[in-house]
Design an enzyme around this catalytic site. Structure first.
Site, PDB file in Angstrom:
ATOM      1  N   SER A 169       0.849  -1.190   0.000  1.00  0.00           N
ATOM      2  CA  SER A 169       0.000   0.000   0.000  1.00  0.00           C
ATOM      3  C   SER A 169       0.880   1.233   0.000  1.00  0.00           C
ATOM      4  O   SER A 169       2.108   1.148   0.064  1.00  0.00           O
ATOM      5  CB  SER A 169      -0.888   0.022   1.247  1.00  0.00           C
ATOM      6  OG  SER A 169      -0.093   0.256   2.391  1.00  0.00           O
ATOM      7  N   MET A 206       1.672   4.783   2.267  1.00  0.00           N
ATOM      8  CA  MET A 206       1.882   4.909   3.711  1.00  0.00           C
ATOM      9  C   MET A 206       0.553   5.141   4.428  1.00  0.00           C
ATOM     10  O   MET A 206      -0.401   5.643   3.853  1.00  0.00           O
ATOM     11  CB  MET A 206       2.858   6.046   4.001  1.00  0.00           C
ATOM     12  CG  MET A 206       4.266   5.703   3.517  1.00  0.00           C
ATOM     13  SD  MET A 206       5.508   6.907   3.979  1.00  0.00           S
ATOM     14  CE  MET A 206       5.600   6.655   5.743  1.00  0.00           C
ATOM     15  N   LYS A 216      -0.245  -1.263   7.429  1.00  0.00           N
ATOM     16  CA  LYS A 216       0.548  -2.470   7.128  1.00  0.00           C
ATOM     17  C   LYS A 216       1.143  -3.075   8.396  1.00  0.00           C
ATOM     18  O   LYS A 216       1.020  -4.273   8.636  1.00  0.00           O
ATOM     19  CB  LYS A 216       1.663  -2.140   6.130  1.00  0.00           C
ATOM     20  CG  LYS A 216       1.171  -1.740   4.752  1.00  0.00           C
ATOM     21  CD  LYS A 216       2.296  -1.379   3.817  1.00  0.00           C
ATOM     22  CE  LYS A 216       3.085  -0.175   4.254  1.00  0.00           C
ATOM     23  NZ  LYS A 216       2.339   1.089   4.256  1.00  0.00           N
ATOM     24  N   SER A 217       1.789  -2.248   9.215  1.00  0.00           N
ATOM     25  CA  SER A 217       2.411  -2.769  10.438  1.00  0.00           C
ATOM     26  C   SER A 217       1.356  -3.245  11.430  1.00  0.00           C
ATOM     27  O   SER A 217       1.551  -4.250  12.115  1.00  0.00           O
ATOM     28  CB  SER A 217       3.317  -1.713  11.075  1.00  0.00           C
ATOM     29  OG  SER A 217       4.393  -1.410  10.206  1.00  0.00           O
ATOM     30  N   GLU A 220       8.442  -3.713   6.285  1.00  0.00           N
ATOM     31  CA  GLU A 220       9.322  -2.877   5.454  1.00  0.00           C
ATOM     32  C   GLU A 220       9.988  -3.701   4.350  1.00  0.00           C
ATOM     33  O   GLU A 220      11.161  -3.532   4.023  1.00  0.00           O
ATOM     34  CB  GLU A 220      10.376  -2.162   6.312  1.00  0.00           C
ATOM     35  CG  GLU A 220       9.818  -1.329   7.439  1.00  0.00           C
ATOM     36  CD  GLU A 220       8.982  -0.121   7.003  1.00  0.00           C
ATOM     37  OE1 GLU A 220       9.000   0.223   5.802  1.00  0.00           O
ATOM     38  OE2 GLU A 220       8.310   0.469   7.857  1.00  0.00           O
ATOM     39  N   CYS A 230      -3.843  10.333  -3.843  1.00  0.00           N
ATOM     40  CA  CYS A 230      -4.285   9.679  -5.078  1.00  0.00           C
ATOM     41  C   CYS A 230      -3.357  10.104  -6.221  1.00  0.00           C
ATOM     42  O   CYS A 230      -2.565  11.037  -6.080  1.00  0.00           O
ATOM     43  CB  CYS A 230      -5.733  10.048  -5.388  1.00  0.00           C
ATOM     44  SG  CYS A 230      -5.976  11.799  -5.785  1.00  0.00           S
TER      45      CYS A 230
END
Length: 192
Positions: A9, A11, A15-16, A88, A182
């Site tokens: 994705s 930032m 994700k983490s 990462e 975007c």
């Protein structure tokens, strides 16, 4: 059957957070996951994976010269590992992504990789390029632009909030240096 997953994705898509939740899910079932993160990202401490919502876990470090297959095989020999989680992952080399395919294919351990797809210039990171090519499953995690559309690009800014149009691909930072937007607002910010 073990597979390699690439969760990617812009930032601030979580994700983490998703990685840490996956680790918790394995642990809750009495299984042993292993978390790795890039040594060069020490924003939250060395050997730590942290999310913006406050979740955190210790992690093994990978460097450019780390042989992930050998390291994971050694850990697995001491104690069975049920899942490998890589944070990462955009910082992996082509060789390290290949080593992770070997973990899946030879050790039969699922590998879940989490990272950015592209840099602030819209170019693929090396790790992301080969994960897009070799992963069994690709999963886009979504975040939103300030306009409400899906953010799939990242702008790097200077100390005044102005978009930077050149520089090294890797410059560690968080919300102070990067903004997810975007494509339209990415092009506008860079004057394209």
């Amino acid at each position: 059957m073990a597979q390699m997953y690439f969760y990617y994705s812009a930032m601030n898509a979580g994700k983490s957070t998703t990685l840490l939740q996956s680790s918790f899910n394995y642990q809750e079932r009495g299984m042993t996951p292993v978390i790795f993160t890039a040594a060069l990202d020490d924003r939250y401490g060395v050997g730590k994976v942290s999310s913006r919502i406050g979740l955190q876990s210790d992690a093994h470090l990978f460097r450019p010269d780390t042989n992930l297959y050998q390291e994971i095989a050694a850990l697995h020999e001491v104690e069975k590992r049920h899942c490998i989680l890589i944070d990462e992952c955009q910082f992996l080399s082509k060789e390290q992504v290949y080593q992770l395919t070997e973990v899946v294919d030879k050790l039969h351990i699922p590998v879940l990789c989490y990272g950015l797809r592209t840099d602030f210039l819209g170019e693929l990171f090396e790790g992301s390029k080969y994960l897009l090519s070799w992963a069994d499953k690709l999963v886009e995690l979504k975040t939103i632009c300030h306009c409400g559309r899906k953010a799939n690009m990242v702008i790097r800014t200077d100390e005044h909030g102005v978009a930077i149009k050149e520089g090294d691909q890797v410059a560690i930072g968080g919300n102070d240096r990067y903004v997810s937007v975007c494509r339209q607002h990415y092009k506008e910010a860079l004057g394209k």
